[in-house]
Design a protein around this motif. Structure first.
Motif, PDB file in Angstrom:
ATOM      1  N   SER A   6     -41.194 -30.735  17.671  1.00  0.00           N
ATOM      2  CA  SER A   6     -41.884 -31.712  18.492  1.00  0.00           C
ATOM      3  C   SER A   6     -41.020 -31.888  19.791  1.00  0.00           C
ATOM      4  N   PHE A   7     -39.923 -32.063  19.694  1.00  0.00           N
ATOM      5  CA  PHE A   7     -39.002 -32.243  20.792  1.00  0.00           C
ATOM      6  C   PHE A   7     -39.096 -30.989  21.578  1.00  0.00           C
ATOM      7  N   ARG A   8     -39.086 -29.701  21.103  1.00  0.00           N
ATOM      8  CA  ARG A   8     -38.881 -28.516  21.781  1.00  0.00           C
ATOM      9  C   ARG A   8     -40.347 -28.416  22.504  1.00  0.00           C
ATOM     10  N   LEU A  21     -30.954 -30.796  26.367  1.00  0.00           N
ATOM     11  CA  LEU A  21     -29.672 -30.381  25.513  1.00  0.00           C
ATOM     12  C   LEU A  21     -30.048 -31.081  24.117  1.00  0.00           C
ATOM     13  N   LEU A  22     -29.657 -30.404  23.077  1.00  0.00           N
ATOM     14  CA  LEU A  22     -29.333 -30.979  21.761  1.00  0.00           C
ATOM     15  C   LEU A  22     -27.939 -31.039  21.297  1.00  0.00           C
ATOM     16  N   VAL A  23     -27.512 -31.998  20.882  1.00  0.00           N
ATOM     17  CA  VAL A  23     -26.071 -32.332  20.353  1.00  0.00           C
ATOM     18  C   VAL A  23     -26.222 -32.390  18.642  1.00  0.00           C
ATOM     19  N   TYR A  24     -25.570 -31.425  18.272  1.00  0.00           N
ATOM     20  CA  TYR A  24     -25.587 -31.311  16.778  1.00  0.00           C
ATOM     21  C   TYR A  24     -24.361 -32.272  16.271  1.00  0.00           C
ATOM     22  N   LEU A  58     -28.098 -22.497  12.645  1.00  0.00           N
ATOM     23  CA  LEU A  58     -29.341 -22.490  11.863  1.00  0.00           C
ATOM     24  C   LEU A  58     -30.362 -23.471  12.493  1.00  0.00           C
ATOM     25  N   MET A  59     -29.859 -24.367  13.090  1.00  0.00           N
ATOM     26  CA  MET A  59     -30.881 -25.248  13.839  1.00  0.00           C
ATOM     27  C   MET A  59     -31.652 -24.493  14.951  1.00  0.00           C
ATOM     28  N   ASN A  60     -30.798 -23.715  15.572  1.00  0.00           N
ATOM     29  CA  ASN A  60     -31.137 -23.146  16.809  1.00  0.00           C
ATOM     30  C   ASN A  60     -32.178 -22.088  16.443  1.00  0.00           C
ATOM     31  N   THR A  61     -31.949 -21.283  15.672  1.00  0.00           N
ATOM     32  CA  THR A  61     -32.938 -20.017  15.082  1.00  0.00           C
ATOM     33  C   THR A  61     -34.134 -20.697  14.490  1.00  0.00           C
ATOM     34  N   THR A  62     -34.102 -21.905  13.883  1.00  0.00           N
ATOM     35  CA  THR A  62     -35.297 -22.551  13.449  1.00  0.00           C
ATOM     36  C   THR A  62     -36.169 -22.857  14.350  1.00  0.00           C
ATOM     37  N   VAL A  63     -35.731 -23.310  15.607  1.00  0.00           N
ATOM     38  CA  VAL A  63     -36.624 -24.009  16.884  1.00  0.00           C
ATOM     39  C   VAL A  63     -36.015 -23.219  17.724  1.00  0.00           C
ATOM     40  N   VAL A  69     -25.371 -27.826  21.696  1.00  0.00           N
ATOM     41  CA  VAL A  69     -24.106 -27.903  21.736  1.00  0.00           C
ATOM     42  C   VAL A  69     -23.519 -28.663  20.414  1.00  0.00           C
ATOM     43  N   VAL A  70     -22.301 -28.713  20.020  1.00  0.00           N
ATOM     44  CA  VAL A  70     -21.849 -29.539  18.721  1.00  0.00           C
ATOM     45  C   VAL A  70     -20.830 -30.395  19.227  1.00  0.00           C
ATOM     46  N   ASP A  71     -20.932 -31.637  18.371  1.00  0.00           N
ATOM     47  CA  ASP A  71     -19.966 -32.747  18.712  1.00  0.00           C
ATOM     48  C   ASP A  71     -18.679 -32.221  18.192  1.00  0.00           C
ATOM     49  N   THR A  72     -17.590 -33.075  18.523  1.00  0.00           N
ATOM     50  CA  THR A  72     -16.292 -32.699  17.947  1.00  0.00           C
ATOM     51  C   THR A  72     -16.340 -33.082  16.492  1.00  0.00           C
ATOM     52  N   MET A  73     -15.331 -32.462  15.926  1.00  0.00           N
ATOM     53  CA  MET A  73     -15.053 -33.057  14.399  1.00  0.00           C
ATOM     54  C   MET A  73     -14.687 -34.582  14.367  1.00  0.00           C
ATOM     55  N   GLU A  74     -14.138 -35.206  15.569  1.00  0.00           N
ATOM     56  CA  GLU A  74     -13.722 -36.540  15.368  1.00  0.00           C
ATOM     57  C   GLU A  74     -15.203 -37.449  15.746  1.00  0.00           C
TER      58      GLU A  74
END
Length: 133
Positions: A6-8, A21-24, A58-63, A69-74
């Motif tokens: 829906s967001f896409r 932008l999606l932040v995982y 995986l999320m990006n290939t699904t939609v 982009v991804v969040d830091t491990m912190e």
């Protein structure tokens, strides 16, 4: 993933006026933690940045079509934006102009759509051309 689709669709609809932008962030229901029985994927807790990058891919290939982009491990973005589990934001000129509720209950694409529609109307109104005769 239904919300992501829906967001896409919404991002595509308003791509002429906004960038998306999606932040995982950290996995809400890791398969080796508080697992969800109806999760479409089994994603374990991220132990390193590479784990998080794989999950985001995986999320990006699904939609496809979203900038991800991804969040830091912190979990810096998650902490700064209170995003856990999911949340919608609009940032304009480095200022948060829309902050949706926390998901899943407060995640409302319809509110985001209304904001974007008002913004589009404002932009169209400011494009008026005055012709002096």
């Amino acid at each position: 993933m239904r919300r992501l689709a829906s967001f896409r669709r919404l991002a595509d609809q308003y791509a002429d006026i906004v960038d998306s932008l999606l932040v995982y962030i950290e996995e809400a229901h890791p398969s080796d933690g508080w697992a969800s029985s109806d999760a479409p994927y089994q994603i374990p807790r991220h132990r390193c940045l590479e784990d998080r990058l794989r999950a985001a891919q995986l999320m990006n290939t699904t939609v496809p079509g979203s900038m991800v982009v991804v969040d830091t491990m912190e979990n810096a973005a998650n902490a700064a934006y209170g995003a856990y589990f999911e949340r919608l934001y609009i940032v304009k000129d480095e200022v948060v102009v829309y902050q949706g509720g926390r998901g899943p209950e407060g995640y409302r694409i319809s509110e985001l759509r209304c904001w974007l529609e008002r913004y589009r109307s404002e932009l169209e109104g400011s494009r008026a051309v005055v012709v002096h005769v």
